[in-house]
Design a protein around this motif. Structure first.
Motif, PDB file in Angstrom:
ATOM      1  N   ILE A  45      53.948   0.348  -8.531  1.00 17.87           N
ATOM      2  CA  ILE A  45      52.930   0.965  -9.388  1.00 17.87           C
ATOM      3  C   ILE A  45      52.204  -0.096 -10.203  1.00 17.87           C
ATOM      4  CG2 ILE A  45      52.602   2.486 -11.384  1.00 17.87           C
ATOM      5  CD1 ILE A  45      54.823   4.258 -10.171  1.00 17.87           C
ATOM      6  N   LEU A  46      52.959  -1.030 -10.768  1.00 19.72           N
ATOM      7  CA  LEU A  46      52.353  -2.084 -11.584  1.00 19.72           C
ATOM      8  C   LEU A  46      51.400  -2.940 -10.762  1.00 19.72           C
ATOM      9  CD1 LEU A  46      52.382  -3.373 -14.418  1.00 19.72           C
ATOM     10  CD2 LEU A  46      54.134  -4.921 -13.568  1.00 19.72           C
ATOM     11  N   THR A  47      51.763  -3.233  -9.534  1.00 17.92           N
ATOM     12  CA  THR A  47      50.922  -4.037  -8.669  1.00 17.92           C
ATOM     13  C   THR A  47      49.670  -3.270  -8.242  1.00 17.92           C
ATOM     14  OG1 THR A  47      52.856  -5.216  -7.858  1.00 17.92           O
ATOM     15  CG2 THR A  47      50.889  -5.350  -6.509  1.00 17.92           C
ATOM     16  N   ALA A  48      49.785  -1.960  -8.071  1.00 17.37           N
ATOM     17  CA  ALA A  48      48.655  -1.150  -7.616  1.00 17.37           C
ATOM     18  C   ALA A  48      47.678  -0.798  -8.730  1.00 17.37           C
ATOM     19  CB  ALA A  48      49.167   0.128  -6.961  1.00 17.37           C
ATOM     20  N   LEU A  49      48.085  -0.883  -9.989  1.00 18.58           N
ATOM     21  CA  LEU A  49      47.230  -0.450 -11.088  1.00 18.58           C
ATOM     22  C   LEU A  49      45.851  -1.123 -11.138  1.00 18.58           C
ATOM     23  CD1 LEU A  49      49.611   0.141 -14.105  1.00 18.58           C
ATOM     24  CD2 LEU A  49      48.238   1.814 -12.876  1.00 18.58           C
ATOM     25  N   PRO A  50      45.729  -2.432 -10.984  1.00 15.17           N
ATOM     26  CA  PRO A  50      44.379  -3.028 -11.025  1.00 15.17           C
ATOM     27  C   PRO A  50      43.466  -2.493  -9.917  1.00 15.17           C
ATOM     28  CG  PRO A  50      46.025  -4.731 -11.308  1.00 15.17           C
ATOM     29  CD  PRO A  50      46.758  -3.477 -10.935  1.00 15.17           C
ATOM     30  N   GLY A  51      44.001  -2.282  -8.738  1.00 20.46           N
ATOM     31  CA  GLY A  51      43.203  -1.737  -7.649  1.00 20.46           C
ATOM     32  C   GLY A  51      42.791  -0.302  -7.916  1.00 20.46           C
ATOM     33  N   LEU A  52      43.713   0.492  -8.454  1.00 22.21           N
ATOM     34  CA  LEU A  52      43.386   1.874  -8.796  1.00 22.21           C
ATOM     35  C   LEU A  52      42.337   1.925  -9.897  1.00 22.21           C
ATOM     36  CD1 LEU A  52      46.963   3.446  -8.723  1.00 22.21           C
ATOM     37  CD2 LEU A  52      45.152   3.695  -7.014  1.00 22.21           C
ATOM     38  N   TRP A  53      42.464   1.026 -10.869  1.00 27.43           N
ATOM     39  CA  TRP A  53      41.477   0.972 -11.941  1.00 27.43           C
ATOM     40  C   TRP A  53      40.100   0.585 -11.376  1.00 27.43           C
ATOM     41  CZ3 TRP A  53      40.001   2.690 -16.309  1.00 27.43           C
ATOM     42  CH2 TRP A  53      39.004   2.056 -17.024  1.00 27.43           C
ATOM     43  N   ALA A  54      40.054  -0.339 -10.451  1.00 26.70           N
ATOM     44  CA  ALA A  54      38.777  -0.760  -9.855  1.00 26.70           C
ATOM     45  C   ALA A  54      38.131   0.393  -9.093  1.00 26.70           C
ATOM     46  CB  ALA A  54      38.997  -1.953  -8.932  1.00 26.70           C
ATOM     47  N   VAL A  55      38.924   1.147  -8.346  1.00 29.76           N
ATOM     48  CA  VAL A  55      38.390   2.295  -7.608  1.00 29.76           C
ATOM     49  C   VAL A  55      37.878   3.357  -8.582  1.00 29.76           C
ATOM     50  CG1 VAL A  55      39.007   4.201  -6.063  1.00 29.76           C
ATOM     51  CG2 VAL A  55      39.756   1.881  -5.538  1.00 29.76           C
ATOM     52  N   ALA A  56      38.645   3.628  -9.638  1.00 24.74           N
ATOM     53  CA  ALA A  56      38.221   4.617 -10.634  1.00 24.74           C
ATOM     54  C   ALA A  56      36.920   4.176 -11.306  1.00 24.74           C
ATOM     55  CB  ALA A  56      39.317   4.828 -11.668  1.00 24.74           C
ATOM     56  N   ALA A  57      36.817   2.909 -11.657  1.00 25.69           N
ATOM     57  CA  ALA A  57      35.598   2.395 -12.295  1.00 25.69           C
ATOM     58  C   ALA A  57      34.413   2.494 -11.342  1.00 25.69           C
ATOM     59  CB  ALA A  57      35.805   0.950 -12.738  1.00 25.69           C
ATOM     60  N   TRP A  58      34.632   2.200 -10.077  1.00 21.80           N
ATOM     61  CA  TRP A  58      33.559   2.294  -9.091  1.00 21.80           C
ATOM     62  C   TRP A  58      33.099   3.744  -8.936  1.00 21.80           C
ATOM     63  CZ3 TRP A  58      33.661   4.573  -4.103  1.00 21.80           C
ATOM     64  CH2 TRP A  58      32.501   4.342  -3.351  1.00 21.80           C
ATOM     65  N   LEU A  59      34.070   4.679  -8.847  1.00 24.35           N
ATOM     66  CA  LEU A  59      33.702   6.091  -8.709  1.00 24.35           C
ATOM     67  C   LEU A  59      32.942   6.603  -9.918  1.00 24.35           C
ATOM     68  CD1 LEU A  59      36.941   7.528  -7.069  1.00 24.35           C
ATOM     69  CD2 LEU A  59      34.687   7.276  -6.011  1.00 24.35           C
ATOM     70  N   ILE A  60      33.364   6.202 -11.107  1.00 24.47           N
ATOM     71  CA  ILE A  60      32.651   6.600 -12.321  1.00 24.47           C
ATOM     72  C   ILE A  60      31.218   6.053 -12.300  1.00 24.47           C
ATOM     73  CG2 ILE A  60      32.557   6.263 -14.824  1.00 24.47           C
ATOM     74  CD1 ILE A  60      35.653   6.433 -14.765  1.00 24.47           C
ATOM     75  N   THR A  61      31.072   4.816 -11.855  1.00 31.17           N
ATOM     76  CA  THR A  61      29.750   4.211 -11.777  1.00 31.17           C
ATOM     77  C   THR A  61      28.864   4.932 -10.760  1.00 31.17           C
ATOM     78  OG1 THR A  61      30.659   2.063 -12.382  1.00 31.17           O
ATOM     79  CG2 THR A  61      28.497   2.068 -11.329  1.00 31.17           C
ATOM     80  N   VAL A  62      29.446   5.283  -9.614  1.00 28.50           N
ATOM     81  CA  VAL A  62      28.681   5.967  -8.566  1.00 28.50           C
ATOM     82  C   VAL A  62      28.235   7.346  -9.027  1.00 28.50           C
ATOM     83  CG1 VAL A  62      28.893   7.026  -6.273  1.00 28.50           C
ATOM     84  CG2 VAL A  62      29.668   4.697  -6.631  1.00 28.50           C
ATOM     85  N   PHE A  63      29.139   8.102  -9.646  1.00 29.65           N
ATOM     86  CA  PHE A  63      28.809   9.479 -10.001  1.00 29.65           C
ATOM     87  C   PHE A  63      28.024   9.614 -11.299  1.00 29.65           C
ATOM     88  CE2 PHE A  63      32.414  10.332  -7.087  1.00 29.65           C
ATOM     89  CZ  PHE A  63      31.707  11.078  -6.164  1.00 29.65           C
ATOM     90  N   THR A  64      28.213   8.703 -12.251  1.00 27.20           N
ATOM     91  CA  THR A  64      27.493   8.836 -13.525  1.00 27.20           C
ATOM     92  C   THR A  64      26.308   7.889 -13.640  1.00 27.20           C
ATOM     93  OG1 THR A  64      28.869   7.218 -14.698  1.00 27.20           O
ATOM     94  CG2 THR A  64      29.611   9.525 -14.696  1.00 27.20           C
ATOM     95  N   GLY A  65      26.319   6.816 -12.892  1.00 22.38           N
ATOM     96  CA  GLY A  65      25.262   5.830 -12.972  1.00 22.38           C
ATOM     97  C   GLY A  65      25.446   4.844 -14.125  1.00 22.38           C
ATOM     98  N   HIS A  66      26.530   4.985 -14.869  1.00 25.50           N
ATOM     99  CA  HIS A  66      26.824   4.086 -15.987  1.00 25.50           C
ATOM    100  C   HIS A  66      28.001   3.197 -15.630  1.00 25.50           C
ATOM    101  CE1 HIS A  66      24.503   7.256 -17.783  1.00 25.50           C
ATOM    102  NE2 HIS A  66      24.447   6.617 -18.935  1.00 25.50           N
ATOM    103  N   MET A  67      27.811   1.903 -15.812  1.00 23.32           N
ATOM    104  CA  MET A  67      28.902   0.963 -15.546  1.00 23.32           C
ATOM    105  C   MET A  67      29.880   0.973 -16.710  1.00 23.32           C
ATOM    106  SD  MET A  67      26.911  -2.202 -13.789  1.00 23.32           S
ATOM    107  CE  MET A  67      28.417  -3.036 -13.428  1.00 23.32           C
ATOM    108  N   LEU A  68      31.151   0.770 -16.398  1.00 22.05           N
ATOM    109  CA  LEU A  68      32.162   0.682 -17.444  1.00 22.05           C
ATOM    110  C   LEU A  68      32.171  -0.673 -18.090  1.00 22.05           C
ATOM    111  CD1 LEU A  68      35.170   2.546 -15.867  1.00 22.05           C
ATOM    112  CD2 LEU A  68      33.590   3.372 -17.553  1.00 22.05           C
TER     113      LEU A  68
END
Length: 68
Positions: A45-68
């Motif tokens: 889980i600890l190793t996967a967290l940065p990748g999961l965070w990157a995917v979540a940030a990308w999805l937020i950017t795609v759907f809202t148009g605002h970068m984190l």
């Protein structure tokens, strides 16, 4: 981005070593399978967290148009 992976590398190896020493010091007989499984799941889980965070940030950017 350069320092983070180096810190993770050092800390992962320290905790990996300390896990074995902890198991030897506090448990009699064979190493505890439950403790091993908990440590393995935690490390995955600890190793996967940065990748999961990157995917979540990308999805937020795609759907809202605002970068984190």
């Amino acid at each position: 981005m350069i320092v983070g992976p180096a810190i993770y590398l050092v800390l992962a190896n320290i905790f990996y070593t300390l896990g074995s020493l902890f198991d030897i010091a506090f448990f009699d007989g064979l190493p505890s399978p439950r403790l091993f499984k908990a440590g393995l799941i935690f490390s995955i889980i600890l190793t996967a967290l940065p990748g999961l965070w990157a995917v979540a940030a990308w999805l937020i950017t795609v759907f809202t148009g605002h970068m984190l």
